[in-house]
Structure formats: C-alpha cells, structure tokens
Scaffold this active site. Structure first.
Site, PDB file in Angstrom:
ATOM      1  N   CYS A   1      25.009  39.607  14.686  1.00 40.26           N
ATOM      2  CA  CYS A   1      25.043  39.824  16.128  1.00 40.26           C
ATOM      3  C   CYS A   1      25.760  41.136  16.402  1.00 40.26           C
ATOM      4  O   CYS A   1      26.870  41.359  15.915  1.00 40.26           O
ATOM      5  CB  CYS A   1      25.774  38.664  16.802  1.00 40.26           C
ATOM      6  SG  CYS A   1      26.019  38.910  18.582  1.00 40.26           S
TER       7      CYS A   1
ATOM      8  N   CYS B   1      29.275  40.273  18.463  1.00 35.09           N
ATOM      9  CA  CYS B   1      30.431  39.587  17.863  1.00 35.09           C
ATOM     10  C   CYS B   1      30.437  39.572  16.343  1.00 35.09           C
ATOM     11  O   CYS B   1      31.424  39.154  15.739  1.00 35.09           O
ATOM     12  CB  CYS B   1      30.552  38.166  18.400  1.00 35.09           C
ATOM     13  SG  CYS B   1      29.354  36.988  17.703  1.00 35.09           S
TER      14      CYS B   1
ATOM     15  N   CYS C   1      23.132  34.319  20.744  1.00 36.95           N
ATOM     16  CA  CYS C   1      24.166  34.099  19.741  1.00 36.95           C
ATOM     17  C   CYS C   1      25.004  32.908  20.203  1.00 36.95           C
ATOM     18  O   CYS C   1      25.473  32.879  21.338  1.00 36.95           O
ATOM     19  CB  CYS C   1      25.044  35.339  19.595  1.00 36.95           C
ATOM     20  SG  CYS C   1      26.462  35.101  18.500  1.00 36.95           S
TER      21      CYS C   1
ATOM     22  N   CYS D   1      28.926  34.229  20.987  1.00 35.41           N
ATOM     23  CA  CYS D   1      29.266  35.093  22.128  1.00 35.41           C
ATOM     24  C   CYS D   1      28.288  34.984  23.292  1.00 35.41           C
ATOM     25  O   CYS D   1      28.507  35.594  24.328  1.00 35.41           O
ATOM     26  CB  CYS D   1      29.387  36.541  21.671  1.00 35.41           C
ATOM     27  SG  CYS D   1      27.811  37.309  21.229  1.00 35.41           S
TER      28      CYS D   1
ATOM     29  N   CYS E   1      11.724  36.668  17.265  1.00 38.55           N
ATOM     30  CA  CYS E   1      11.393  38.020  17.699  1.00 38.55           C
ATOM     31  C   CYS E   1      12.637  38.610  18.346  1.00 38.55           C
ATOM     32  O   CYS E   1      13.008  38.229  19.455  1.00 38.55           O
ATOM     33  CB  CYS E   1      10.230  37.930  18.685  1.00 38.55           C
ATOM     34  SG  CYS E   1       9.560  39.505  19.192  1.00 38.55           S
TER      35      CYS E   1
END
Length: 168
Positions: free
Chosen positions: A66, A69, A115, A118, A138
């Site tokens: 991510c 984070c 995510c 976060c 995607c």
C-alpha cells in the site's frame, strides 16, 4: 478516560501483519507524504488513466505494498497482463489485507478494494481473472509501492515486521 493499550486493540492478519488503523497523528504524517495524484486516487477514490501507471507493465520480482501505509498486498508472482491498462493481480498476499466494499458509483455495481489498515482506495476486483482464483484485482499504480525481492518491506507505522517474515 481510559484508553486501551496498543496490544489490546492490535489486529493481526494470518500473515502476521498488524492491521490496526493508523493513529490520527500517523495518518496525518502518511497523508502529508502523498502527491496530489496519490491523494486524489487514494483518499478521494479516484482512478488513474489507463496505460499510464508505472506498474502496468512492470515485471520485476518483489512485493507490492500500500502506497499510503506500507501494508504488503500482492506478490509479483500473482501479477498478470489483463489488457485493461491497470496492473492486475489474481490473489492478495492475505485476503484480510484488502477490504471489499460495494461501489455503486458511475451507474455501475462493482467491488471496490481498499487497504484494510489505512482504508486507502486501491482499485476494484472483478470475477474475470485467471485460475486459481478467477479474480482480477485491478489496481491503480499510484495506490501501490514496490519492494524488490530481497529488500526489507517498509515499516511506515514503526510497528516492526512479523516474526519470521521473509519477503518472497
């Protein structure tokens, strides 16, 4: 007012990663590090233009995390060419690292991927991917960071790596 200790509120994935959301101070620091385009996509649930993302044609071995984070999301071995113009993967490192959210924007019904830690917007998942999952995650390149194989995973929240975690 009593506040729970971090250990009492900590959530861990099966892969051993801390999924506890960032504190307000940590979130402020993470957001301050984002570019305008990253803010638009990650925080405002935007989409980057197809065929423009840095990871669309990437072939290097490593781990996609991510961007906001640092939570590990996908291994390079699950990346495939979907022809859609966005980096696509068929399986996350740990399903608990991504949150699945019903998205009815733009007159469509889709499943948004965020995510788990976060809550940053990553992209969408569709049921037209390759075996063994049949799923196509995607993703927006600007929602991801890449860690080459053999390098340490980021620890943007200063929580330490899971015990025995070796990047593959």
């Amino acid at each position: 007012m009593d506040h729970p200790t971090p250990a009492a509120t900590e959530r861990r994935s099966q892969a051993g990663f801390d999924l506890t959301p960032p504190t307000p101070a940590q979130r402020e620091r993470l957001v301050a590090d984002l570019t305008d385009e990253e803010r638009h996509v990650i925080l405002e649930h935007g989409t980057e233009r197809p065929f423009c993302g840095v990871f669309n044609e990437a072939k290097a071995r490593g781990t996609y995390t991510c961007r906001q984070c640092g939570l590990p999301l996908f291994r390079s071995g699950t990346k495939f060419e979907s022809g859609t113009g966005w980096p696509s993967f068929f399986d996350p490192i740990d399903r608990s690292h991504v949150a699945f959210v019903r998205d009815t924007s733009y007159g469509m019904v889709r499943t948004e991927i965020r995510c788990t830690r976060c809550d940053g917007h990553l992209g969408h998942v569709f049921n037209d991917g390759p075996p063994p999952t049949g799923e196509r995650y995607c993703m927006n390149s600007v929602s991801l960071s890449f860690v080459p194989e053999g390098e340490p995973l980021p620890d943007l929240l200063d929580r330490g790596a899971p015990e025995g975690e070796a990047q593959t």
